[in-house]
Design an enzyme around this catalytic site. Structure first.
Site, PDB file in Angstrom:
ATOM      1  N   GLY A   1       0.831  -1.197   0.000  1.00 52.96           N
ATOM      2  CA  GLY A   1       0.000   0.000   0.000  1.00 52.96           C
ATOM      3  C   GLY A   1       0.863   1.244   0.000  1.00 52.96           C
TER       4      GLY A   1
ATOM      5  N   GLN B   1       2.789  10.130   1.029  1.00 50.34           N
ATOM      6  CA  GLN B   1       4.101   9.509   1.169  1.00 50.34           C
ATOM      7  C   GLN B   1       5.018   9.883   0.005  1.00 50.34           C
ATOM      8  OE1 GLN B   1       2.227   5.472   2.040  1.00 50.34           O
ATOM      9  NE2 GLN B   1       4.267   5.279   2.961  1.00 50.34           N
TER      10      GLN B   1
ATOM     11  N   CYS C   1       6.207   0.052   7.243  1.00 46.25           N
ATOM     12  CA  CYS C   1       5.843   1.159   6.367  1.00 46.25           C
ATOM     13  C   CYS C   1       7.023   1.541   5.485  1.00 46.25           C
ATOM     14  CB  CYS C   1       5.407   2.358   7.225  1.00 46.25           C
ATOM     15  SG  CYS C   1       4.895   3.797   6.297  1.00 46.25           S
ATOM     16  N   LEU C   2       6.749   1.814   4.224  1.00 48.02           N
ATOM     17  CA  LEU C   2       7.795   2.250   3.312  1.00 48.02           C
ATOM     18  C   LEU C   2       8.398   3.579   3.740  1.00 48.02           C
ATOM     19  CD1 LEU C   2       6.131   1.324  -0.110  1.00 48.02           C
ATOM     20  CD2 LEU C   2       8.005   0.125   1.041  1.00 48.02           C
TER      21      LEU C   2
ATOM     22  N   HIS D   1      -4.116   1.731   7.457  1.00 49.49           N
ATOM     23  CA  HIS D   1      -2.741   2.242   7.545  1.00 49.49           C
ATOM     24  C   HIS D   1      -2.554   3.392   6.552  1.00 49.49           C
ATOM     25  CE1 HIS D   1       1.751   1.657   7.887  1.00 49.49           C
ATOM     26  NE2 HIS D   1       1.671   2.268   6.707  1.00 49.49           N
ATOM     27  N   GLU D   2      -2.973   3.182   5.307  1.00 49.44           N
ATOM     28  CA  GLU D   2      -2.807   4.215   4.282  1.00 49.44           C
ATOM     29  C   GLU D   2      -3.708   5.412   4.567  1.00 49.44           C
ATOM     30  OE1 GLU D   2      -0.246   4.025   2.522  1.00 49.44           O
ATOM     31  OE2 GLU D   2       0.129   1.927   2.959  1.00 49.44           O
TER      32      GLU D   2
ATOM     33  N   HIS E   1      -2.076   7.850   6.786  1.00 52.30           N
ATOM     34  CA  HIS E   1      -1.178   8.767   6.073  1.00 52.30           C
ATOM     35  C   HIS E   1      -1.953   9.973   5.535  1.00 52.30           C
ATOM     36  CE1 HIS E   1       2.655   6.701   6.120  1.00 52.30           C
ATOM     37  NE2 HIS E   1       2.080   5.572   5.749  1.00 52.30           N
TER      38      HIS E   1
END
Length: 175
Positions: free
Chosen positions: A46, A51, A91-92, A133-134, A137
């Site tokens: 995701g 991000q 997380c990225l 999660h996304e 953000h």
């Protein structure tokens, strides 16, 4: 199609909330495509527009493991949650950090596609967790904000050590 730069914690841009998408145009479709390209290039499941430094409410997901099931959510809103559970997340934008977070494992989401067509979808398991999660953000939040106080303090201490090292290195280089 392009791969975008992923912002990394503690970049302050990750803490800014995203604005709802108003114009559903070719630029939005290109953003979604670029987010998917970036997601696949980084082996993620995701990714949100913030991000990549774009403060619009757009997120993409693909949990297939083969880049075969891309999903795009524009202006997503969770309208129902159920079955809370403790799940391990990463997380990225926060590389090298994992932690257990309490999330609903079933959600119903209302969103639009890149053409502006509304839809509702029921998600379960990792798909439900990934969406939440996304969406965090999009609100300027990171999964590490949901970790235990002790774990957050340890992360902050490590971040401070890194900053001191970087400041010392910069001071030595200029002196």
């Amino acid at each position: 199609m392009a791969q975008l730069e992923i912002l990394e914690y503690p970049d302050p841009r990750l803490r800014r909330p995203a604005a709802p998408v108003i114009e559903f145009d070719s630029g939005l479709a290109r953003l979604a495509s670029d987010l998917l390209d970036t997601l696949y290039a980084n082996a993620g499941i995701g990714l949100s527009a913030p991000q990549a430094g774009n403060l619009r409410q757009v997120l993409v997901m693909d949990l297939s493991g083969s880049a075969s099931e891309p999903q795009v959510f524009v202006n997503p809103e969770i309208i129902a949650r159920a079955a809370p559970g403790l799940v391990e997340e990463s997380c990225l934008s926060v590389p090298g950090v994992t932690g257990n977070v309490l999330r609903a494992t079933r959600v119903r989401v209302r969103a639009a596609d890149t053409a502006g067509l509304p839809f509702e979808r029921d998600l379960e398991g990792m798909a439900a967790v990934c969406l939440q999660h996304e969406m965090d953000h999009l609100a300027g939040k990171l999964f590490i904000d949901r970790l235990s106080l002790f774990r957050r303090l340890r992360l902050r201490a490590a971040e401070n050590r890194t900053r001191r090292r970087q400041t010392g290195t910069a001071a030595e280089a200029s002196g």
